[in-house]
Design an enzyme around this catalytic site. Structure first.
Site, mmCIF file in Angstrom:
data_model
loop_
_atom_site.group_PDB
_atom_site.id
_atom_site.type_symbol
_atom_site.label_atom_id
_atom_site.label_comp_id
_atom_site.label_asym_id
_atom_site.label_seq_id
_atom_site.Cartn_x
_atom_site.Cartn_y
_atom_site.Cartn_z
ATOM 1 C CG ASP A 1 68.244 84.454 26.465
ATOM 2 O OD1 ASP A 1 68.703 85.051 25.474
ATOM 3 O OD2 ASP A 1 67.752 85.048 27.440
ATOM 4 C CG HIS B 1 69.079 80.712 21.806
ATOM 5 N ND1 HIS B 1 69.297 81.634 20.800
ATOM 6 C CD2 HIS B 1 69.354 81.355 22.975
ATOM 7 C CE1 HIS B 1 69.709 82.776 21.340
ATOM 8 N NE2 HIS B 1 69.732 82.630 22.659
ATOM 9 C CG HIS C 1 69.276 84.964 18.420
ATOM 10 N ND1 HIS C 1 70.039 84.075 17.695
ATOM 11 C CD2 HIS C 1 70.146 85.636 19.215
ATOM 12 C CE1 HIS C 1 71.311 84.203 18.038
ATOM 13 N NE2 HIS C 1 71.400 85.139 18.962
ATOM 14 C CG HIS D 1 70.621 90.269 25.440
ATOM 15 N ND1 HIS D 1 70.624 89.720 24.167
ATOM 16 C CD2 HIS D 1 71.646 91.158 25.463
ATOM 17 C CE1 HIS D 1 71.611 90.261 23.466
ATOM 18 N NE2 HIS D 1 72.245 91.125 24.227
#
Length: 376
Positions: free
Chosen positions: A5, A7, A82, A189
Protein backbone atom coordinates in the site's frame (compact mmCIF):
# COMPACT_ATOMS: atom_id res chain seq x y z
CA UNK A 1 10.99 -7.93 2.58
CA UNK A 2 7.23 -7.50 2.63
CA UNK A 3 5.71 -4.06 2.15
CA UNK A 4 2.39 -2.82 0.85
CA UNK A 5 0.00 0.00 0.00
CA UNK A 6 2.66 2.50 -1.07
CA UNK A 7 0.17 4.43 -3.23
CA UNK A 8 2.94 6.17 -5.16
CA UNK A 9 1.62 8.94 -7.36
CA UNK A 10 -0.92 10.00 -4.73
CA UNK A 11 -1.66 13.70 -5.04
CA UNK A 12 -3.40 16.04 -2.64
CA UNK A 13 -5.68 18.74 -4.04
CA UNK A 14 -4.15 21.36 -1.77
CA UNK A 15 -0.65 20.22 -0.77
CA UNK A 16 2.04 19.53 -3.35
CA UNK A 17 4.32 18.19 -0.60
CA UNK A 18 2.16 15.12 -0.15
CA UNK A 19 3.06 13.52 -3.48
CA UNK A 20 6.75 13.69 -2.55
CA UNK A 21 6.00 12.20 0.87
CA UNK A 22 4.76 8.99 -0.72
CA UNK A 23 7.86 8.75 -2.93
CA UNK A 24 10.11 9.35 0.09
CA UNK A 25 8.53 6.52 2.07
CA UNK A 26 8.63 4.18 -0.93
CA UNK A 27 12.33 4.79 -1.57
CA UNK A 28 13.16 4.42 2.11
CA UNK A 29 11.49 1.01 2.07
CA UNK A 30 13.57 -0.02 -0.95
CA UNK A 31 16.73 1.20 0.80
CA UNK A 32 15.85 -0.95 3.83
CA UNK A 33 15.61 -3.98 1.54
CA UNK A 34 19.07 -3.20 0.15
CA UNK A 35 20.61 -2.53 3.57
CA UNK A 36 19.31 -5.86 4.87
CA UNK A 37 20.49 -7.75 1.76
CA UNK A 38 17.12 -9.44 1.31
CA UNK A 39 16.79 -12.23 -1.25
CA UNK A 40 13.55 -10.89 -2.71
CA UNK A 41 10.82 -8.31 -2.16
CA UNK A 42 7.05 -8.81 -2.14
CA UNK A 43 4.50 -6.02 -2.48
CA UNK A 44 0.89 -6.85 -1.64
CA UNK A 45 -1.07 -4.34 -3.68
CA UNK A 46 -1.78 -0.66 -4.27
CA UNK A 47 1.76 -0.09 -5.44
CA UNK A 48 0.41 2.89 -7.39
CA UNK A 49 -2.47 5.08 -6.25
CA UNK A 50 -4.26 4.49 -9.54
CA UNK A 51 -4.14 1.91 -12.31
CA UNK A 52 -3.07 4.64 -14.76
CA UNK A 53 -0.19 6.28 -12.87
CA UNK A 54 1.45 9.44 -14.16
CA UNK A 55 4.88 9.59 -15.72
CA UNK A 56 6.59 10.66 -12.52
CA UNK A 57 5.17 7.77 -10.51
CA UNK A 58 6.33 5.31 -13.16
CA UNK A 59 9.78 6.91 -13.22
CA UNK A 60 10.11 6.71 -9.42
CA UNK A 61 9.16 3.03 -9.53
CA UNK A 62 11.64 2.39 -12.34
CA UNK A 63 14.43 4.02 -10.33
CA UNK A 64 13.67 1.77 -7.37
CA UNK A 65 13.54 -1.35 -9.52
CA UNK A 66 16.89 -0.46 -11.07
CA UNK A 67 18.48 -0.42 -7.61
CA UNK A 68 17.00 -3.82 -6.78
CA UNK A 69 17.91 -5.28 -10.16
CA UNK A 70 21.52 -4.15 -9.77
CA UNK A 71 21.71 -6.42 -6.70
CA UNK A 72 19.77 -9.27 -8.40
CA UNK A 73 16.82 -8.83 -6.04
CA UNK A 74 13.51 -9.73 -7.74
CA UNK A 75 10.24 -8.11 -6.69
CA UNK A 76 6.89 -9.92 -6.76
CA UNK A 77 3.72 -7.81 -6.84
CA UNK A 78 -0.03 -8.27 -6.83
CA UNK A 79 -2.74 -5.70 -7.53
CA UNK A 80 -4.85 -3.86 -4.99
CA UNK A 81 -8.20 -2.20 -5.52
CA UNK A 82 -6.49 1.07 -6.54
CA UNK A 83 -4.00 -0.21 -9.12
CA UNK A 84 -5.80 -3.24 -10.53
CA UNK A 85 -6.09 -2.71 -14.32
CA UNK A 86 -9.58 -2.20 -15.73
CA UNK A 87 -10.86 -4.62 -18.37
CA UNK A 88 -8.19 -4.84 -21.06
CA UNK A 89 -5.76 -2.40 -19.46
CA UNK A 90 -2.11 -3.27 -19.01
CA UNK A 91 -0.47 -3.09 -15.55
CA UNK A 92 2.09 -0.33 -15.21
CA UNK A 93 4.43 -2.48 -13.11
CA UNK A 94 4.40 -5.20 -15.75
CA UNK A 95 6.40 -3.16 -18.25
CA UNK A 96 9.48 -3.71 -16.07
CA UNK A 97 9.32 -7.52 -16.20
CA UNK A 98 12.73 -7.57 -17.87
CA UNK A 99 14.16 -5.98 -14.70
CA UNK A 100 12.96 -8.61 -12.26
CA UNK A 101 9.39 -7.43 -11.66
CA UNK A 102 6.97 -10.37 -11.46
CA UNK A 103 3.22 -9.66 -11.46
CA UNK A 104 1.20 -12.49 -9.92
CA UNK A 105 -2.46 -13.40 -9.64
CA UNK A 106 -4.11 -10.87 -11.91
CA UNK A 107 -7.39 -12.79 -12.34
CA UNK A 108 -6.66 -16.02 -10.46
CA UNK A 109 -4.17 -17.56 -8.07
CA UNK A 110 -0.73 -17.75 -9.61
CA UNK A 111 2.62 -18.78 -8.19
CA UNK A 112 6.33 -18.92 -8.92
CA UNK A 113 9.06 -21.05 -7.36
CA UNK A 114 12.55 -19.68 -6.78
CA UNK A 115 15.60 -21.07 -4.99
CA UNK A 116 17.24 -18.89 -2.34
CA UNK A 117 20.18 -20.04 -0.21
CA UNK A 118 19.63 -23.57 -1.42
CA UNK A 119 15.96 -23.72 -0.41
CA UNK A 120 12.95 -23.62 -2.72
CA UNK A 121 10.41 -20.92 -1.94
CA UNK A 122 6.91 -20.94 -3.43
CA UNK A 123 5.55 -17.41 -3.82
CA UNK A 124 1.86 -17.28 -4.68
CA UNK A 125 -0.41 -14.33 -5.25
CA UNK A 126 -4.09 -13.42 -5.54
CA UNK A 127 -4.85 -9.83 -6.51
CA UNK A 128 -7.75 -7.90 -5.03
CA UNK A 129 -11.12 -9.50 -5.69
CA UNK A 130 -14.21 -7.55 -4.73
CA UNK A 131 -17.56 -6.72 -6.26
CA UNK A 132 -18.59 -9.35 -8.78
CA UNK A 133 -15.24 -11.16 -8.28
CA UNK A 134 -15.77 -11.62 -4.54
CA UNK A 135 -17.52 -14.95 -5.02
CA UNK A 136 -14.39 -16.35 -6.69
CA UNK A 137 -12.04 -15.39 -3.88
CA UNK A 138 -12.78 -18.36 -1.60
CA UNK A 139 -12.38 -20.74 -4.54
CA UNK A 140 -8.97 -19.23 -5.33
CA UNK A 141 -7.90 -19.61 -1.70
CA UNK A 142 -8.91 -23.29 -1.85
CA UNK A 143 -7.09 -23.74 -5.14
CA UNK A 144 -3.92 -22.25 -3.69
CA UNK A 145 -4.10 -24.75 -0.84
CA UNK A 146 -4.19 -27.70 -3.22
CA UNK A 147 -1.32 -26.71 -5.53
CA UNK A 148 2.21 -28.02 -5.13
CA UNK A 149 2.00 -29.12 -1.52
CA UNK A 150 5.57 -30.45 -1.57
CA UNK A 151 7.19 -27.08 -0.83
CA UNK A 152 7.91 -26.32 2.81
CA UNK A 153 8.56 -22.59 2.32
CA UNK A 154 5.29 -21.22 1.02
CA UNK A 155 4.21 -17.57 0.86
CA UNK A 156 0.75 -16.35 -0.11
CA UNK A 157 0.22 -12.72 -1.13
CA UNK A 158 -3.33 -11.34 -0.97
CA UNK A 159 -4.94 -7.88 -0.97
CA UNK A 160 -8.23 -8.20 0.91
CA UNK A 161 -10.02 -7.19 4.08
CA UNK A 162 -10.27 -10.28 6.26
CA UNK A 163 -12.61 -10.75 9.22
CA UNK A 164 -11.68 -10.32 12.15
CA UNK A 165 -8.99 -7.81 11.16
CA UNK A 166 -11.65 -5.41 9.84
CA UNK A 167 -15.36 -4.65 10.11
CA UNK A 168 -17.08 -7.95 9.17
CA UNK A 169 -19.65 -6.55 6.74
CA UNK A 170 -16.88 -4.81 4.79
CA UNK A 171 -14.68 -7.90 4.49
CA UNK A 172 -14.39 -10.16 1.47
CA UNK A 173 -13.47 -13.28 3.44
CA UNK A 174 -13.02 -14.71 6.92
CA UNK A 175 -9.87 -16.05 8.51
CA UNK A 176 -11.27 -19.59 8.20
CA UNK A 177 -11.27 -19.14 4.41
CA UNK A 178 -7.50 -18.66 4.28
CA UNK A 179 -5.32 -21.63 3.27
CA UNK A 180 -3.53 -23.10 6.28
CA UNK A 181 -0.62 -24.85 4.55
CA UNK A 182 1.40 -21.69 3.89
CA UNK A 183 4.29 -20.55 6.05
CA UNK A 184 3.57 -16.84 5.69
CA UNK A 185 0.42 -15.07 4.49
CA UNK A 186 1.38 -11.56 3.37
CA UNK A 187 -1.62 -9.25 3.32
CA UNK A 188 -2.34 -5.83 1.87
CA UNK A 189 -5.31 -3.43 1.86
CA UNK A 190 -5.51 -2.45 5.55
CA UNK A 191 -3.16 0.43 6.29
CA UNK A 192 -2.28 -0.42 9.91
CA UNK A 193 0.34 -3.05 10.76
CA UNK A 194 -1.12 -6.27 12.17
CA UNK A 195 0.18 -9.77 12.70
CA UNK A 196 -1.26 -12.98 14.09
CA UNK A 197 -0.18 -16.60 14.06
CA UNK A 198 -3.06 -18.85 13.03
CA UNK A 199 -0.92 -21.81 12.03
CA UNK A 200 0.81 -19.78 9.35
CA UNK A 201 1.96 -16.30 10.33
CA UNK A 202 -0.40 -13.73 8.80
CA UNK A 203 0.55 -10.05 8.63
CA UNK A 204 -0.74 -6.84 7.14
CA UNK A 205 2.41 -4.80 6.48
CA UNK A 206 0.30 -1.64 6.43
CA UNK A 207 0.81 1.41 4.25
CA UNK A 208 4.12 3.25 4.05
CA UNK A 209 2.53 6.70 4.43
CA UNK A 210 -0.55 8.11 6.17
CA UNK A 211 -3.23 8.36 3.52
CA UNK A 212 -6.24 9.02 5.75
CA UNK A 213 -6.82 10.72 9.10
CA UNK A 214 -8.22 7.37 10.25
CA UNK A 215 -4.63 6.08 10.29
CA UNK A 216 -3.23 8.73 12.63
CA UNK A 217 -3.88 6.86 15.90
CA UNK A 218 -2.27 3.73 14.52
CA UNK A 219 0.70 5.73 13.31
CA UNK A 220 1.20 7.39 16.70
CA UNK A 221 1.19 3.97 18.39
CA UNK A 222 3.34 1.92 16.02
CA UNK A 223 4.50 4.09 13.13
CA UNK A 224 4.64 3.00 9.50
CA UNK A 225 7.07 0.36 8.36
CA UNK A 226 8.04 -2.79 6.47
CA UNK A 227 8.37 -6.46 7.41
CA UNK A 228 11.72 -8.22 7.14
CA UNK A 229 10.72 -11.87 7.03
CA UNK A 230 13.10 -14.79 7.51
CA UNK A 231 11.71 -18.04 6.15
CA UNK A 232 13.64 -21.30 6.32
CA UNK A 233 12.56 -24.93 6.52
CA UNK A 234 8.96 -23.78 6.83
CA UNK A 235 9.63 -21.61 9.88
CA UNK A 236 9.00 -17.86 9.82
CA UNK A 237 10.39 -14.98 11.85
CA UNK A 238 9.23 -11.38 11.34
CA UNK A 239 11.18 -8.24 12.18
CA UNK A 240 9.37 -4.91 11.95
CA UNK A 241 11.38 -1.89 10.80
CA UNK A 242 9.86 1.58 11.12
CA UNK A 243 10.15 4.16 8.38
CA UNK A 244 11.68 7.49 9.41
CA UNK A 245 10.56 9.60 6.45
CA UNK A 246 6.81 9.49 7.17
CA UNK A 247 5.35 12.96 7.65
CA UNK A 248 3.86 13.23 11.17
CA UNK A 249 0.16 14.03 11.32
CA UNK A 250 -2.23 15.20 13.99
CA UNK A 251 -5.96 15.85 13.98
CA UNK A 252 -7.56 18.73 15.87
CA UNK A 253 -11.32 18.94 16.40
CA UNK A 254 -12.33 22.00 18.36
CA UNK A 255 -14.66 24.98 18.52
CA UNK A 256 -14.22 28.48 17.13
CA UNK A 257 -12.90 29.85 20.41
CA UNK A 258 -10.26 27.26 21.26
CA UNK A 259 -8.88 25.75 18.05
CA UNK A 260 -5.72 27.90 17.92
CA UNK A 261 -4.78 26.92 21.46
CA UNK A 262 -5.46 23.24 20.83
CA UNK A 263 -3.32 23.25 17.67
CA UNK A 264 -0.44 24.72 19.67
CA UNK A 265 -0.89 22.16 22.44
CA UNK A 266 -0.90 19.18 20.09
CA UNK A 267 2.07 20.40 18.08
CA UNK A 268 4.12 20.98 21.23
CA UNK A 269 3.32 17.49 22.53
CA UNK A 270 4.23 15.76 19.25
CA UNK A 271 7.55 13.97 19.54
CA UNK A 272 8.95 12.43 16.37
CA UNK A 273 12.63 11.53 16.21
CA UNK A 274 14.82 11.73 13.10
CA UNK A 275 12.19 13.52 11.03
CA UNK A 276 12.61 17.08 9.82
CA UNK A 277 9.30 17.26 7.98
CA UNK A 278 6.70 19.68 9.29
CA UNK A 279 3.67 17.91 10.76
CA UNK A 280 0.45 17.90 8.76
CA UNK A 281 -2.56 19.14 10.71
CA UNK A 282 -6.11 18.10 9.92
CA UNK A 283 -8.46 20.68 11.43
CA UNK A 284 -12.21 20.52 12.03
CA UNK A 285 -13.96 23.46 13.70
CA UNK A 286 -17.49 23.46 15.09
CA UNK A 287 -19.10 26.86 15.27
CA UNK A 288 -19.81 30.08 13.44
CA UNK A 289 -16.50 31.29 11.97
CA UNK A 290 -15.39 32.29 8.49
CA UNK A 291 -12.86 30.36 6.45
CA UNK A 292 -10.95 33.59 5.92
CA UNK A 293 -10.44 33.99 9.66
CA UNK A 294 -9.31 30.39 10.02
CA UNK A 295 -6.84 30.67 7.15
CA UNK A 296 -5.36 33.82 8.68
CA UNK A 297 -4.95 32.09 12.05
CA UNK A 298 -3.29 28.93 10.77
CA UNK A 299 -0.93 30.90 8.50
CA UNK A 300 0.82 32.04 11.68
CA UNK A 301 2.02 28.48 12.37
CA UNK A 302 5.37 28.19 10.60
CA UNK A 303 6.09 24.81 12.20
CA UNK A 304 3.28 22.90 10.46
CA UNK A 305 1.36 22.52 7.22
CA UNK A 306 -2.42 22.24 7.05
CA UNK A 307 -4.87 20.36 4.90
CA UNK A 308 -7.96 22.41 4.05
CA UNK A 309 -9.84 23.05 7.31
CA UNK A 310 -13.41 21.84 7.75
CA UNK A 311 -15.95 24.14 9.34
CA UNK A 312 -19.11 22.58 10.77
CA UNK A 313 -21.70 25.22 11.53
CA UNK A 314 -23.79 23.47 14.13
CA UNK A 315 -27.54 23.99 13.65
CA UNK A 316 -29.22 26.24 16.17
CA UNK A 317 -31.93 24.51 18.16
CA UNK A 318 -35.04 26.70 18.39
CA UNK A 319 -35.93 27.97 21.85
CA UNK A 320 -39.54 26.97 22.46
CA UNK A 321 -41.22 27.00 25.87
CA UNK A 322 -42.00 23.39 26.70
CA UNK A 323 -45.09 24.17 28.76
CA UNK A 324 -46.92 25.62 25.74
CA UNK A 325 -45.48 23.70 22.81
CA UNK A 326 -46.18 20.24 21.51
CA UNK A 327 -43.75 18.10 19.55
CA UNK A 328 -45.02 19.26 16.17
CA UNK A 329 -44.11 22.85 17.07
CA UNK A 330 -40.54 21.76 17.68
CA UNK A 331 -40.37 20.11 14.28
CA UNK A 332 -41.92 23.11 12.54
CA UNK A 333 -39.56 25.58 14.23
CA UNK A 334 -36.50 23.45 13.60
CA UNK A 335 -37.28 22.43 10.00
CA UNK A 336 -38.97 25.68 9.02
CA UNK A 337 -41.58 23.91 6.89
CA UNK A 338 -45.15 22.79 7.65
CA UNK A 339 -45.01 19.75 5.35
CA UNK A 340 -41.70 18.56 6.78
CA UNK A 341 -43.09 18.95 10.30
CA UNK A 342 -46.08 16.79 9.33
CA UNK A 343 -43.74 14.24 7.74
CA UNK A 344 -41.59 14.11 10.88
CA UNK A 345 -44.64 13.43 13.03
CA UNK A 346 -45.84 10.64 10.71
CA UNK A 347 -42.40 9.04 10.53
CA UNK A 348 -42.12 9.10 14.31
CA UNK A 349 -45.49 7.36 14.60
CA UNK A 350 -44.46 4.69 12.08
CA UNK A 351 -41.12 4.25 13.88
CA UNK A 352 -42.82 3.49 17.16
CA UNK A 353 -44.71 0.66 15.50
CA UNK A 354 -41.62 -0.38 13.46
CA UNK A 355 -43.61 0.18 10.26
CA UNK A 356 -40.77 0.57 7.73
CA UNK A 357 -43.15 0.35 4.75
CA UNK A 358 -45.18 3.21 6.17
CA UNK A 359 -42.07 5.36 6.52
CA UNK A 360 -41.06 4.70 2.91
CA UNK A 361 -44.53 5.56 1.63
CA UNK A 362 -44.52 8.89 3.47
CA UNK A 363 -41.14 9.77 1.94
CA UNK A 364 -42.32 8.74 -1.54
CA UNK A 365 -45.37 10.99 -1.21
CA UNK A 366 -43.20 13.94 -0.18
CA UNK A 367 -40.74 13.23 -3.00
CA UNK A 368 -43.59 13.12 -5.51
CA UNK A 369 -44.99 16.41 -4.21
CA UNK A 370 -41.57 18.07 -4.49
CA UNK A 371 -41.18 16.92 -8.07
CA UNK A 372 -44.55 18.40 -8.98
CA UNK A 373 -43.59 21.70 -7.35
CA UNK A 374 -40.20 21.88 -9.09
CA UNK A 375 -39.83 23.74 -12.42
CA UNK A 376 -39.07 21.67 -15.53
Amino acid sequence: MHFSDTHIGYRSLTLDEREQDFYDAFHEAIDIALENSVDFVIHTGDLFDTWVPGNRAIREFRNAVMKLNARNIPIFVIFGDHDRPRRNGEPAAGIFDFMGVHVLGWDAYEYAVRKFDGEDVLIGGISNMKGYMKTRLKDEYKRSENIEEGYRNRILMSHQAIDPFFVPDQCEAKMDDLPMNFSYIAMGHLHDFMERRIGPLISYAGSTEIKSENEINGYLKQGKGVNIVDISNGEVDLQRIRLKSVRPQIRVESDADNYVHEISEKLSSLRVKDNEKKPLVGLEIHGDISMETVMQDISKFDNAIFSRPKIRKDPKIPNIHTETADLREYFRAYLGDERLADLAMKIMAHSRSKDIDGIMKEIEVLYGDNRQDSPD
